[in-house]
Design a protein around this motif. Structure first.
Motif, mmCIF file in Angstrom:
data_model
loop_
_atom_site.group_PDB
_atom_site.id
_atom_site.type_symbol
_atom_site.label_atom_id
_atom_site.label_comp_id
_atom_site.label_asym_id
_atom_site.label_seq_id
_atom_site.Cartn_x
_atom_site.Cartn_y
_atom_site.Cartn_z
ATOM 1 N N CYS A 127 0.810 -1.110 -0.006
ATOM 2 C CA CYS A 127 -0.071 0.044 0.045
ATOM 3 C C CYS A 127 0.652 1.350 -0.059
ATOM 4 O O CYS A 127 0.340 2.330 -0.480
ATOM 5 N N CYS A 128 2.000 1.273 0.500
ATOM 6 C CA CYS A 128 3.004 2.478 0.624
ATOM 7 C C CYS A 128 4.247 2.064 0.081
ATOM 8 O O CYS A 128 5.452 2.098 0.781
ATOM 9 N N ARG A 220 -6.896 -3.909 3.883
ATOM 10 C CA ARG A 220 -6.184 -2.817 3.126
ATOM 11 C C ARG A 220 -5.418 -3.287 1.916
ATOM 12 O O ARG A 220 -5.462 -2.750 0.677
ATOM 13 N N SER A 223 -7.819 -4.606 -0.766
ATOM 14 C CA SER A 223 -8.341 -3.479 -1.698
ATOM 15 C C SER A 223 -7.452 -2.757 -2.515
ATOM 16 O O SER A 223 -7.967 -2.305 -3.591
ATOM 17 N N THR A 224 -6.115 -2.446 -2.143
ATOM 18 C CA THR A 224 -5.224 -1.893 -2.879
ATOM 19 C C THR A 224 -4.893 -2.929 -4.163
ATOM 20 O O THR A 224 -4.760 -2.302 -5.344
ATOM 21 N N SER A 227 -7.546 -2.486 -6.710
ATOM 22 C CA SER A 227 -7.748 -1.357 -7.568
ATOM 23 C C SER A 227 -6.559 -1.105 -8.516
ATOM 24 O O SER A 227 -6.489 -0.228 -9.475
#
Length: 381
Positions: A127-128, A220, A223-224, A227
């Motif tokens: 995510c990051c 999370r 979800s990432t 996407s």
């Protein structure tokens, strides 16, 4: 009543997995094989992650501690199981039983915390990704790991100190193959309300608490991943988490089901206990090796280095000059490497002089390096 004042009960009897001698012989061979695979697999994982500087990253730092915890958890349970399978009288002293409970609490609780820390590491990586190096620094990783060990030790200490004061009466048969706190509570004839509260807090903290952190992290992450527009990008992102997700599923599914079931010594209860205390420590190194190209490559290179070092020992001793990976090497017109003495070969051999390879966190000394034709390819860089 203190532990030293136990006048009625001085030992417990562990019924184990089966009373049939033929089944016990089969179980002994099976469990011995599983334990040997557990020791070999986790020790290999520890050595590989320590030796290869490319694996000196947060993910493999957590993984090395997970391998050590699995080794300790299996060594706490399996040796006593093997001993009881060969003996007629399957007894364990009260002190030995409480010691086993203590180490099970330490290792199982630490593993749960480590798995949640690894889930946060995977969340940060997916995510990051641009901030991964800044967020997952060495200091944070050290805090997460030693915090996991500290919570596991503190939890075990509180529960065992309370268990020391329990009074055990005539019932001394444990319908299990090892000592666990629920089994001891059912044998006590004293007030166990404080013990139940401590055990409930331990379950909420190390069981449901860490599971909630893992669940939120993967919510999370999923979800990432969804996407991401390209299928190849989604596949690569998911591959970074597949090994950890498999390990988490095995550990929490069997562990939580074991502790949520009533303590009755039923076959299903024993199966879940064997799964999370015996089988899972063996499977974790296999999961991370089979699903991780870096670990497989590092293990293969470790064998290559050993063979190359042995076969070229005389050559290294006879050299009159050192080979360096810097400007002292030059290329021949054919693209093959020449060392500073003018020798030519498809592989520039290992330098006998010591040099430093910079890893992600620190400088690690190594003795050997290899360089492939046309480009530098350090084995441990």
């Amino acid at each position: 009543m203190a532990l030293g004042n136990h006048s009625t009960i001085t030992e417990f009897l562990l019924l184990g997995l089966s009373a049939d001698p033929h089944v016990q012989a089969l179980l002994f061979v099976l469990l011995l094989g599983i334990y040997l695979l557990t020791v070999i697999g986790n020790l290999t994982l520890l050595l590989v992650t320590r030796a290869d500087s490319r694996l000196h990253t947060p993910m493999y730092f957590f993984l090395s501690h997970l391998a050590f915890v699995d080794l300790c958890l299996s060594s706490t349970i399996v040796p006593k199981m093997l001993e009881n399978l060969l003996s007629q009288r399957k007894a364990i002293s009260v002190e030995g039983c409480l010691a086993q409970v203590f180490f099970v609490f330490v290792t199982a609780g630490t593993e749960a915390c480590l798995l949640s820390g690894m889930a946060y590491d995977r969340y940060t990586a997916v995510c990051c990704p641009l901030l991964y190096g800044q967020i997952m620094g060495k200091q944070l990783c050290m805090h997460l790991v030693w915090g996991s060990w500290g919570l596991g030790f503190l939890d075990a200490l509180i529960n065992v100190l309370l268990a020391v004061n329990m009074v055990f009466c005539e019932a001394k048969i444990i319908h299990h193959y090892s000592c666990e706190m629920p089994s001891l509570l059912s044998l006590s004839c004293s007030d166990i309300s404080r013990n139940l509260i401590a055990l409930l807090c331990s379950t909420l903290l190390h069981g449901l608490g860490t599971f909630l952190l893992v669940f939120l992290s993967y919510t999370r992450i999923i979800s990432t991943i969804l996407s991401i527009s390209s299928a190849s990008g989604r596949s690569k992102a998911f591959s970074t988490c597949s090994a950890h997700l498999t390990a988490v599923t095995l550990y929490y599914a069997s562990g939580l089901l074991r502790h949520l079931m009533p303590n009755s010594g039923s076959p299903m209860e024993l199966i879940f206990s064997v799964q999370y205390t015996v089988v899972t420590p063996m499977l974790n190194p296999l999961i991370y090796s089979l699903k991780n190209k870096e670990v497989k490559l590092a293990a293969t290179f470790a064998g290559t280095v050993h063979g190359a070092a042995a076969s070229s020992l005389d050559w290294i001793k006879g050299r009159t000059c050192h080979i360096y990976s810097g400007d002292s090497r030059r290329r021949s017109p054919t693209g093959r490497q020449r060392d500073s003495c003018g020798r030519q070969g498809s592989f520039a051999s290992a330098s006998a002089s010591r040099f430093l390879v910079q890893s992600k966190w620190d400088w690690v000394p190594f003795w050997l390096t290899f360089e492939a034709p046309g480009r530098q390819n350090r084995l441990f860089s």
